[in-house]
Design an enzyme around this catalytic site. Structure first.
Site: not given
Ligand code: SIN
Length: 487
Positions: A159, A235, A257, A291, A465
């Site tokens: 993604n 994931g 994450e 996410c 992160e």
């Molecule tokens: C995600 O991990 O789906 C979002 C990542 C982000 O907004 O930096």
């Protein structure tokens, strides 16, 4: 789209490990499909277990030299890489859109944030401080220093196939670690393009590897290896749980994450226009395939009608199409299967009593597109409110009081991102305190950036992160007790 894709200078179609561009030792390849057209856009090697062992050995050898360099020296290399990425921004954005599908404007933004992680950690890597702690006994010194974890690996999703890589690689390299990256099978080209630029920037052979091919085969070798000391994964929660089990035999450090089920709580004192704009940005970025995007939109009863009317009007105006077409705001989902999932989620929500205000319906067979959809009359017990949607469906739920909505927002195994809109400062503090989430956006949805700690609690994972906390994930602490120092 294919021609633009093939003409970009950064395009590489071999895997990169042990300091060279390589095919699989058995010659196998795997196809990459453009989500917008459903056509193959190229192939990458499908590496074997033996290839992965070669990469791990090279990463271990490279660690010796890379970790011995000064942080300032590593920072110079990372800054050169940052500069090259910005220089190649357009080519990289086109590669990203071709294999991932998102609109070009979003791909450009992703390339920018990918570069920003590298610059941030280049600078932050020079500030890895230790401690001297006052000793409890005379004649002793208590000294704490921080050291790179060693060979690390990253498993990254489709993604955000660029930024999820640099968000892991940049702190790893700044700390002095080496890293094996396993990009998603659906989006390997952007990973390869990024590492080509890293090589050009002067990252030494073996420090970064990009291992393409089947997740199942490659990941097992990495998780079984005692040489690999850390895994960072972005994931789903289901896969994360499997990886945690796989890493237990070698007691690896891990950052996880994982999935989310983000609530957005909009109180009746909120700025409704700001909340609607926030929902548009949050829910429909990357066609809802994030996410942290709104999964449950709780609106206080006396503004529910006003908000839903304004929201539906904007959703209806969204332009859907291939990501490289001018003005497109919603690209395809990652594949036709994902669009079929959206059709099923909406049908099930309707069966359970929800109403479609805009969008919905069955997707066109074999197409990865799904219309942006708003559902009203959703209640917390419906499947659409309990499961992560990962697509452009916005469920609206109505609430009456603060205590009940906070309890409903927390009633999920997930704890990644959450959001609230209110002008009442005391309520903003109270609600954000009570939300059991790693991140809370208050009157703001753009929460993800290089200086902030991104991560979750509960089954959304652990570790952070971005930010200075992101660097700690790649550092081990050593404590030295020096005795015999009395005169
Ligand atoms: C995600 O991990 O789906 C979002 C990542 C982000 O907004 O930096």
């Amino acid at each position: 789209m294919d021609d633009a894709f093939r003409s970009t200078r950064a395009l590489k179609t071999q895997a990169y490990f042990a300091g060279a561009w390589r095919s699989a030792s058995n010659g196998a390849t795997t196809a990459v499909i453009c989500p917008a057209t459903g056509k193959e856009i190229g192939t990458v090697p499908r590496l074997t277990a033996a290839d992965v062992h070669v990469a791990i050995d090279a990463a271990a050898e490279a660690f010796v030299g890379w970790s011995a360099r000064t942080a300032a020296d590593r920072a110079q290399v990372l800054k050169r890489w940052h500069g090259l990425i910005l220089q190649e921004r357009e080519a990289l954005a086109r590669i990203l859109t071709s294999e991932q599908g998102k609109p070009l404007a979003e791909s450009r933004a992703e390339i920018d944030i990918s570069a920003a992680y590298i610059e941030w950690f280049a600078e932050e890597g020079r500030r890895v401080y230790g401690d001297i702690i006052p000793s409890p006994a005379p004649g002793r010194q208590t000294i704490v220093t921080k050291h790179p974890v060693g060979v690390t690996c990253a498993i990254t999703p489709w993604n955000f196939p660029a930024s999820m890589i640099t968000r892991k690689l940049a702190p790893a390299l700044a700390a002095g670690c080496t890293m094996l990256v396993k990009p998603s099978e659906r989006t390997p080209f952007i990973a390869l393009a990024l590492v080509e630029l890293a090589e050009e920037a002067g990252v030494p052979p073996g420090v970064i590897s990009v291992l393409t091919g089947s997740s199942r085969e490659i990941i097992k070798v990495m998780t079984d290896s005692a040489v690999v000391r850390k895994l960072s994964f972005t994931g789903s929660t289901a896969v994360g749980k499997d990886l945690i089990r796989q890493c237990s035999d070698t007691v690896k450090r891990m950052s996880m994450e994982l999935g989310g089920n983000a609530p957005v709580i909009i109180f009746d004192d909120a700025d409704v226009d700001a909340a609607v704009n926030g929902l548009m940005a949050l829910k429909f970025r990357n066609s809802g395939q994030t996410c942290v995007c709104a999964n449950r939109i709780f609106v206080q009863r006396n503004i529910a009608e006003k908000l839903s009317e304004a929201f539906v009007e904007k959703v209806r105006a969204l332009k859907v199409g291939a990501g490289d077409q001018p003005g497109v705001q919603i690209g395809p989902l990652i594949n036709a299967g994902a669009a079929q999932d959206m059709g099923r989620i909406v049908a099930r929500a309707q069966e359970q009593g929800a109403q479609v205000l805009v969008g919905g319906g069955e997707p066109v067979p074999d197409s990865a597109f799904y219309l942006p959809t708003v559902l009203a009359g959703v209640t917390p017990d419906m499947d659409v409110a309990r499961d992560e949607i990962f697509g452009p469906i916005a469920p609206l739920l109505v609430f009456d009081d603060e205590a009940t909505v906070v309890a409903q927002a927390n009633d999920t195994p997930y704890g990644l991102a959450s959001y609230t809109y209110t002008r009442d400062l005391a309520r903003a503090w109270r609600v954000s305190d009570a939300l059991e989430y790693g991140m809370v956006g208050i009157n703001e949805v753009a929460i993800s950036n290089e200086v902030a700690p991104f991560g979750g609690v509960k089954e959304s994972g652990f570790g952070r992160e971005g930010s200075r906390y992101g660097l700690d994930e790649y550092l081990d602490i050593k404590y030295r007790c020096m005795g015999g120092l009395s005169a």
